[in-house]
Write a protein that holds these residues in place. Structure first.
Motif, PDB file in Angstrom:
ATOM      1  N   GLY A 165       0.687  -1.214   0.296  1.00  0.00           N
ATOM      2  CA  GLY A 165      -0.262   0.110   0.018  1.00  0.00           C
ATOM      3  C   GLY A 165       1.004   1.388  -0.121  1.00  0.00           C
ATOM      4  O   GLY A 165       0.500   2.363  -0.045  1.00  0.00           O
ATOM      5  N   ILE A 166       2.321   1.818   0.554  1.00  0.00           N
ATOM      6  CA  ILE A 166       3.075   2.841   0.398  1.00  0.00           C
ATOM      7  C   ILE A 166       3.110   2.737  -0.603  1.00  0.00           C
ATOM      8  O   ILE A 166       3.777   4.268  -1.332  1.00  0.00           O
ATOM      9  N   LEU A 167       2.784   1.549  -2.346  1.00  0.00           N
ATOM     10  CA  LEU A 167       3.403   2.436  -3.157  1.00  0.00           C
ATOM     11  C   LEU A 167       2.295   2.760  -3.333  1.00  0.00           C
ATOM     12  O   LEU A 167       2.510   4.024  -4.837  1.00  0.00           O
ATOM     13  N   ALA A 168       1.004   2.640  -3.550  1.00  0.00           N
ATOM     14  CA  ALA A 168       0.036   3.808  -3.678  1.00  0.00           C
ATOM     15  C   ALA A 168       0.080   5.426  -2.701  1.00  0.00           C
ATOM     16  O   ALA A 168      -0.386   6.430  -3.299  1.00  0.00           O
ATOM     17  N   TYR A 169       0.214   5.111  -2.377  1.00  0.00           N
ATOM     18  CA  TYR A 169       0.631   6.430  -0.977  1.00  0.00           C
ATOM     19  C   TYR A 169       1.640   7.332  -1.311  1.00  0.00           C
ATOM     20  O   TYR A 169       1.038   8.097  -1.511  1.00  0.00           O
ATOM     21  N   LEU A 170       2.774   6.223  -2.418  1.00  0.00           N
ATOM     22  CA  LEU A 170       3.509   7.374  -2.623  1.00  0.00           C
ATOM     23  C   LEU A 170       3.985   7.711  -4.108  1.00  0.00           C
ATOM     24  O   LEU A 170       4.664   8.438  -4.554  1.00  0.00           O
ATOM     25  N   ALA A 171       2.438   7.196  -4.932  1.00  0.00           N
ATOM     26  CA  ALA A 171       2.423   7.498  -6.001  1.00  0.00           C
ATOM     27  C   ALA A 171       2.595   8.975  -6.599  1.00  0.00           C
ATOM     28  O   ALA A 171       1.853  10.279  -5.834  1.00  0.00           O
TER      29      ALA A 171
END
Length: 332
Positions: A165-171
């Motif tokens: 989920g951190i990948l989506a948060y940092l998009a």
């Protein structure tokens, strides 16, 4: 040095566009509050040995891994996507490349902050409740709490929610955020369901793991000021280290010379001609009037004694008293 090449390459990279940092909006606060209420409800339901505990036992006695054994080999590998070590290495490698390209440490620092919160919050509840897993259960229908276990909530599930989920948060774009949110949700749901299939977790463990991971992602905007200060500190230390390395690589100053501005001043002072006092100059002119001029710096001639000082000048005629005129005889 190799680090100098890396920094030089980093300085040549184009500056990235301004990245919008998520804020704790009203919508996010509402989601955080609802997820927290769901989290507390799961814990209370397990503590009270309610219908949720009965569901846990029914699924456990159903033994899904025996009902669909053909999926066992694939799901044994798929569940690795929820293990903290391998997933942290993969995601950190991707975020490290992004940090290098975007001239910022925020992706790596955000990942570190989320994993730190995950270990603290999930680990504290695991050790505090001490629930045993399905394979170690001792009494049918029991919640198996405070028995020295560490299974509640599911660490695999919570880690899958946070790490992917951190990948989506940092998009950086809305489209990338939507796609990464869908992918991370599918992975997190799949990892949680796989642990139930393999019999390593109760259903309630997985539900609480999903809630625990989502709470961390929703609370990350509160950590952004700390992340920004940590990034500024790291860059300040890097600049200080680079300045120290540059000073160490500078050529040594020759012995007997002054560094910096003082060396320039001394050089300019050496080139400036030395002026003689006024008295010495007048004396030179007076000597020139009496004889031929001598080269400067040769000193007096050794075969002639020094000349006495010139006698004072006589006063002008205007200063003399008038002489009386001679008497003339009176003619007859």
């Amino acid at each position: 040095m190799r680090t100098d090449r890396i920094f030089a390459r980093l300085d040549r990279e184009p500056e990235p566009p301004k990245i919008a940092i998520p804020r704790m909006s009203r919508h996010r606060v509402i989601l955080f509050s609802a997820t927290m209420a769901f989290y507390v409800a799961i814990v209370v339901a397990v503590l009270a040995s309610s219908w949720l505990v009965e569901l846990d036992w029914k699924v456990m006695l159903f033994r899904p891994y025996e009902q669909w054994p053909q999926m066992h080999a694939f799901l044994d590998y798929f569940v690795v996507l929820g293990q903290r070590g391998p997933t942290a290495v993969m995601v950190a490698a991707w975020l490290g490349w992004r940090s290098w390209r975007q001239h910022t440490l925020r992706p790596l620092l955000a990942l570190g902050a989320s994993l730190l919160l995950l270990n603290i919050t999930v680990g504290a509840v695991k050790l505090g409740l001490g629930r045993l897993g399905p394979h170690y259960a001792t009494q049918i229908g029991s919640a198996e709490l405070f028995a020295g276990g560490d299974i509640f909530p599911s660490g695999h599930t919570a880690n899958a929610v946070v790490t992917w989920g951190i990948l989506a948060y940092l998009a950086t774009t809305p489209r990338a955020r939507r796609w990464l949110s869908v992918i991370s949700a599918v992975v997190a749901l799949g990892v949680g369901a796989t642990t139930v299939y393999l019999g390593t977790h109760w259903v309630s463990d997985v539900l609480l793991g999903w809630a625990a991971g989502l709470l961390i992602l929703l609370a990350l905007p509160w950590c952004e000021p700390v992340i920004a200060r940590a990034e500024a500190l790291v860059f300040a230390l890097r600049n200080k280290w680079r300045a120290r390395g540059t000073a160490a690589a500078a050529p040594p100053v020759p012995a007997g010379t002054l560094p910096g501005v003082f060396a320039q001043r001394s050089a300019s002072e050496d080139e400036t001609p030395v002026r003689e006092p006024v008295g010495a100059a007048s004396g030179g002119r007076a000597a020139g009037a009496r004889g031929p001029a001598r080269p400067p710096g040769t000193g007096p001639r050794p075969d002639r004694p020094p000349e006495p000082p010139a006698a004072p000048r006589r006063p002008q005629h205007s200063e003399r008293s008038p002489r009386p005129a001679p008497a003339r005889p009176v003619g007859g």
